[in-house]
Design a protein around this motif. Structure first.
Motif, PDB file in Angstrom:
ATOM      1  N   ARG A  70      33.544  51.519  40.287  1.00 13.00           N
ATOM      2  CA  ARG A  70      33.935  50.361  39.481  1.00 13.00           C
ATOM      3  C   ARG A  70      34.697  50.860  38.253  1.00 13.00           C
ATOM      4  O   ARG A  70      34.277  51.799  37.586  1.00 13.00           O
ATOM      5  CB  ARG A  70      32.694  49.580  39.034  1.00 13.00           C
ATOM      6  CG  ARG A  70      33.008  48.336  38.223  1.00 13.00           C
ATOM      7  CD  ARG A  70      31.758  47.633  37.718  1.00 13.00           C
ATOM      8  NE  ARG A  70      31.041  48.466  36.747  1.00 13.00           N
ATOM      9  CZ  ARG A  70      29.881  49.091  36.969  1.00 13.00           C
ATOM     10  NH1 ARG A  70      29.285  48.994  38.137  1.00 13.00           N
ATOM     11  NH2 ARG A  70      29.318  49.809  36.036  1.00 13.00           N
ATOM     12  N   ARG A  71      35.817  50.233  37.979  1.00 13.65           N
ATOM     13  CA  ARG A  71      36.664  50.573  36.828  1.00 13.65           C
ATOM     14  C   ARG A  71      36.472  49.509  35.766  1.00 13.65           C
ATOM     15  O   ARG A  71      36.586  48.320  36.046  1.00 13.65           O
ATOM     16  CB  ARG A  71      38.120  50.617  37.280  1.00 13.65           C
ATOM     17  CG  ARG A  71      39.117  50.929  36.213  1.00 13.65           C
ATOM     18  CD  ARG A  71      40.526  50.915  36.842  1.00 13.65           C
ATOM     19  NE  ARG A  71      41.535  51.299  35.902  1.00 13.65           N
ATOM     20  CZ  ARG A  71      42.258  50.456  35.178  1.00 13.65           C
ATOM     21  NH1 ARG A  71      42.054  49.149  35.298  1.00 13.65           N
ATOM     22  NH2 ARG A  71      43.166  50.896  34.344  1.00 13.65           N
ATOM     23  N   THR A  72      36.169  49.956  34.537  1.00 17.09           N
ATOM     24  CA  THR A  72      35.966  49.020  33.439  1.00 17.09           C
ATOM     25  C   THR A  72      36.878  49.417  32.291  1.00 17.09           C
ATOM     26  O   THR A  72      36.883  50.581  31.871  1.00 17.09           O
ATOM     27  CB  THR A  72      34.499  49.054  32.953  1.00 17.09           C
ATOM     28  OG1 THR A  72      33.640  48.805  34.062  1.00 17.09           O
ATOM     29  CG2 THR A  72      34.254  48.027  31.870  1.00 17.09           C
ATOM     30  N   VAL A  73      37.643  48.446  31.798  1.00 16.02           N
ATOM     31  CA  VAL A  73      38.523  48.668  30.649  1.00 16.02           C
ATOM     32  C   VAL A  73      37.834  48.075  29.432  1.00 16.02           C
ATOM     33  O   VAL A  73      37.461  46.898  29.434  1.00 16.02           O
ATOM     34  CB  VAL A  73      39.903  48.012  30.856  1.00 16.02           C
ATOM     35  CG1 VAL A  73      40.782  48.214  29.637  1.00 16.02           C
ATOM     36  CG2 VAL A  73      40.572  48.561  32.109  1.00 16.02           C
ATOM     37  N   THR A  74      37.664  48.893  28.398  1.00 20.84           N
ATOM     38  CA  THR A  74      37.099  48.395  27.147  1.00 20.84           C
ATOM     39  C   THR A  74      38.240  48.192  26.164  1.00 20.84           C
ATOM     40  O   THR A  74      39.129  49.037  26.052  1.00 20.84           O
ATOM     41  CB  THR A  74      36.069  49.373  26.556  1.00 20.84           C
ATOM     42  OG1 THR A  74      36.695  50.632  26.344  1.00 20.84           O
ATOM     43  CG2 THR A  74      34.885  49.551  27.491  1.00 20.84           C
ATOM     44  N   THR A  75      38.197  47.076  25.501  1.00 19.37           N
ATOM     45  CA  THR A  75      39.294  46.736  24.597  1.00 19.37           C
ATOM     46  C   THR A  75      39.045  47.223  23.176  1.00 19.37           C
ATOM     47  O   THR A  75      39.728  46.817  22.251  1.00 19.37           O
ATOM     48  CB  THR A  75      39.520  45.212  24.583  1.00 19.37           C
ATOM     49  OG1 THR A  75      38.292  44.577  24.229  1.00 19.37           O
ATOM     50  CG2 THR A  75      39.994  44.735  25.941  1.00 19.37           C
ATOM     51  N   SER A  76      38.067  48.105  23.011  1.00 14.27           N
ATOM     52  CA  SER A  76      37.838  48.663  21.682  1.00 14.27           C
ATOM     53  C   SER A  76      39.036  49.526  21.298  1.00 14.27           C
ATOM     54  O   SER A  76      39.914  49.790  22.107  1.00 14.27           O
ATOM     55  CB  SER A  76      36.562  49.510  21.682  1.00 14.27           C
ATOM     56  OG  SER A  76      36.711  50.590  22.593  1.00 14.27           O
ATOM     57  N   ALA A  80      39.873  52.137  26.271  1.00 21.49           N
ATOM     58  CA  ALA A  80      39.332  53.185  27.134  1.00 21.49           C
ATOM     59  C   ALA A  80      39.082  52.620  28.525  1.00 21.49           C
ATOM     60  O   ALA A  80      38.803  51.435  28.686  1.00 21.49           O
ATOM     61  CB  ALA A  80      38.040  53.734  26.548  1.00 21.49           C
ATOM     62  N   VAL A  81      39.188  53.482  29.501  1.00 20.18           N
ATOM     63  CA  VAL A  81      38.879  53.123  30.883  1.00 20.18           C
ATOM     64  C   VAL A  81      37.724  54.002  31.322  1.00 20.18           C
ATOM     65  O   VAL A  81      37.762  55.225  31.172  1.00 20.18           O
ATOM     66  CB  VAL A  81      40.101  53.332  31.805  1.00 20.18           C
ATOM     67  CG1 VAL A  81      39.744  53.017  33.242  1.00 20.18           C
ATOM     68  CG2 VAL A  81      41.272  52.479  31.341  1.00 20.18           C
ATOM     69  N   GLU A  82      36.687  53.349  31.829  1.00 23.46           N
ATOM     70  CA  GLU A  82      35.502  54.078  32.274  1.00 23.46           C
ATOM     71  C   GLU A  82      35.269  53.796  33.748  1.00 23.46           C
ATOM     72  O   GLU A  82      35.506  52.676  34.215  1.00 23.46           O
ATOM     73  CB  GLU A  82      34.295  53.634  31.450  1.00 23.46           C
ATOM     74  CG  GLU A  82      33.038  54.416  31.743  1.00 23.46           C
ATOM     75  CD  GLU A  82      31.904  54.016  30.827  1.00 23.46           C
ATOM     76  OE1 GLU A  82      31.628  54.761  29.877  1.00 23.46           O
ATOM     77  OE2 GLU A  82      31.312  52.941  31.064  1.00 23.46           O
TER      78      GLU A  82
END
Length: 122
Positions: A70-76, A80-82
């Protein structure tokens, strides 16, 4: 479960792409590292010595497409992409560990076989 040759031939078109993905050069290492904890792209790249950015990107996309990552993009700030292993991807942990245990157990046998093969070819 034991499969007959007919079973394998009948199911091969559907499972072949997945087997090729799982057997891909970097897949086992990527999933093993992600089973520890989710990781950002660059942390994963540093952990996988020798992998190119393109190879890692392609592998992660294939794993995501097959539902294993699963790819998660954080908008902080910064963005960042985790990547994290999915529950489906985690089901591969046991077979991967079994394969790893087999390789460790037979490391000397495999090395001896390669050396014998190379000597015979010379």
């Amino acid at each position: 479960m034991a499969y007959t040759e007919e079973d394998v031939l009948r199911t091969l078109p559907g499972v072949r792409p997945v087997l090729e993905q799982v057997a891909h050069k970097w897949t086992i290492l990527i999933l093993t590292f992600l089973c520890e904890e989710p990781k950002r792209f660059n942390a994963l790249k540093r952990r996988l010595d020798g992998i190119t950015q393109k190879a890692l990107t392609d592998a992660l996309r294939r794993l995501e497409r097959n539902g294993l990552v699963r790819r998660t993009v954080t908008t902080s700030s910064p963005i960042a992409v985790e990547y994290a292993v999915t529950p489906l991807g985690r089901t591969l942990q046991e077979p991967f560990l079994a394969l790893y245990d087999w390789a460790v157990e037979h490391e000397e046998d495999l090395s001896a076989a390669r050396e014998a093969f190379d000597r015979h070819r010379e």
